[in-house]
Design an enzyme around this catalytic site. Structure first.
Site, PDB file in Angstrom:
ATOM      1  N   HIS A  40      -2.555   2.634 -12.774  1.00  0.00           N
ATOM      2  CA  HIS A  40      -3.624   3.557 -13.142  1.00  0.00           C
ATOM      3  C   HIS A  40      -3.043   4.776 -13.859  1.00  0.00           C
ATOM      4  CE1 HIS A  40      -6.431   1.083 -11.076  1.00  0.00           C
ATOM      5  NE2 HIS A  40      -5.880   1.279  -9.897  1.00  0.00           N
ATOM      6  N   CYS A  95       3.133  -7.096  -5.851  1.00  0.00           N
ATOM      7  CA  CYS A  95       4.112  -6.406  -5.014  1.00  0.00           C
ATOM      8  C   CYS A  95       4.411  -7.253  -3.786  1.00  0.00           C
ATOM      9  CB  CYS A  95       3.550  -5.054  -4.593  1.00  0.00           C
ATOM     10  SG  CYS A  95       4.521  -4.219  -3.313  1.00  0.00           S
ATOM     11  N   HIS A 127     -11.379  -1.592  -5.411  1.00  0.00           N
ATOM     12  CA  HIS A 127      -9.988  -1.421  -5.818  1.00  0.00           C
ATOM     13  C   HIS A 127      -9.346  -2.798  -5.941  1.00  0.00           C
ATOM     14  CE1 HIS A 127      -5.692  -0.480  -5.491  1.00  0.00           C
ATOM     15  NE2 HIS A 127      -5.997   0.738  -5.897  1.00  0.00           N
ATOM     16  N   GLU A 129      -6.435  -4.099  -5.311  1.00  0.00           N
ATOM     17  CA  GLU A 129      -5.735  -4.644  -4.147  1.00  0.00           C
ATOM     18  C   GLU A 129      -6.725  -5.125  -3.087  1.00  0.00           C
ATOM     19  OE1 GLU A 129      -3.087  -3.226  -0.353  1.00  0.00           O
ATOM     20  OE2 GLU A 129      -2.785  -2.124  -2.218  1.00  0.00           O
ATOM     21  N   CYS A 196       2.012   0.488   3.548  1.00  0.00           N
ATOM     22  CA  CYS A 196       3.373   0.449   3.024  1.00  0.00           C
ATOM     23  C   CYS A 196       4.127   1.721   3.415  1.00  0.00           C
ATOM     24  CB  CYS A 196       3.344   0.310   1.497  1.00  0.00           C
ATOM     25  SG  CYS A 196       4.983   0.356   0.737  1.00  0.00           S
ATOM     26  N   SER A 224      -6.260   6.521  -9.840  1.00  0.00           N
ATOM     27  CA  SER A 224      -5.297   6.124  -8.831  1.00  0.00           C
ATOM     28  C   SER A 224      -5.775   6.462  -7.419  1.00  0.00           C
ATOM     29  CB  SER A 224      -3.944   6.794  -9.085  1.00  0.00           C
ATOM     30  OG  SER A 224      -3.066   6.580  -7.998  1.00  0.00           O
TER      31      SER A 224
END
Length: 290
Positions: A40, A95, A127, A129, A196, A224
């Protein structure tokens, strides 16, 4: 100006850096399509487009036989199935942390299906993800963004609670406590912290960093999700924190009278962009003393 300092912990996280580097390498040797914004940050996307990479928002935009790169955010299983049907080669830059979480969601969904429970994911609706994670639960996960959204959860049934990798650790634990309080059977609740640590550890470092300066400039794309979280951390630690996308948005009134300015950013913000902002701050109010 006494000091202009760039946060050591700021900039691309491992997953985003890995995906961007893969895209750069591929674009130098072949035509590459990027499914969705690779990060982003408009500056990063523009640099990849200069190399010939093409950002698309659906596989229908990719020619048959072409190559598409899956960004770090990951995709639902249906994307890979569709690419195979359309004859599109897929290079997966998901990722590793996100890929691991996708497997965890799939296993959690299978477990909840067996006992009549539900998978609940703390994340931002829409989003990339989160869309990918939900796809590994056959699109049936309950997505929650805050305590008010928990009304959508059936607390008479088992709950498996997880989180998008870039969510706030504090919010996750607060939500987990509410779930435990509201459930009819605490033993039927599974709480799985899937945030994470490379991202969550930045919160404490950023809080300490932001508190050291007269003003803080936070560099991040407005889209973002991680940027919004980390900027919030900056604002809590230092009310004189300002969010910008590039150096052109800097305002002298933010810096007037400051003896120190800290520069930091989101996991989607490249180091070179933050360095450019730091240089511009120095030009506006005087170079740092040696």
């Amino acid at each position: 100006m006494k000091e202009v300092l760039l946060a050591k912990s700021a900039g691309f996280c491992y997953g985003v850096r890995r995906a961007v580097e893969q895209a750069q390498q591929l674009a130098q040797t072949q035509k590459i399509y990027l499914l969705g914004e690779i990060t982003h940050n408009a500056h990063v996307i523009a640099k990849l487009e200069e190399l010939g990479a093409v950002t698309v928002h659906s596989l229908e935009e990719v020619p048959q036989g072409a190559t598409v790169l899956i960004r770090a955010h990951g995709e639902p299983p249906s994307t890979y199935e569709k690419a195979a049907r359309l004859g599109i080669e897929v290079i997966d830059a998901t990722c590793p942390v996100v890929a691991g979480l996708q497997r965890t969601v799939a296993a959690a969904y299978a477990e909840m299906q067996a006992c009549g429970g539900q998978v609940v994911i703390l994340g931002k609706r829409g989003h990339a993800e989160v869309v990918g994670l939900a796809g590994h639960a056959d699109g049936r996960a309950v997505i929650v963004e805050g305590p008010d959204d928990l009304d959508a959860v059936d607390f008479s049934r088992p709950v498996y609670f997880l989180a998008q990798t870039t969510q706030s650790l504090a919010l996750f634990h607060r939500m987990a406590d509410i779930i435990r309080e509201r459930t009819r059977c605490p033993e039927s609740v599974t709480i799985r912290d899937t945030i994470c640590r490379q991202v969550s550890s930045r919160e404490a470092k950023l809080r300490e960093f932001a508190g050291r300066f007269d003003a803080v400039i936070f560099v991040s794309g407005q889209k973002s999700s991680n940027g919004k979280v980390l900027y919030g951390v900056c604002r809590e630690a230092n009310p004189n924190s300002y969010s910008i996308e590039d150096a052109g948005e800097l305002q002298f009134r933010w810096l007037e009278g400051c003896r120190s300015v800290g520069i930091c950013g989101a996991t989607s913000t490249p180091g070179w962009l933050m360095r450019r902002v730091a240089e511009r701050v120095g030009e506006m109010v005087g170079t740092p003393e040696e």
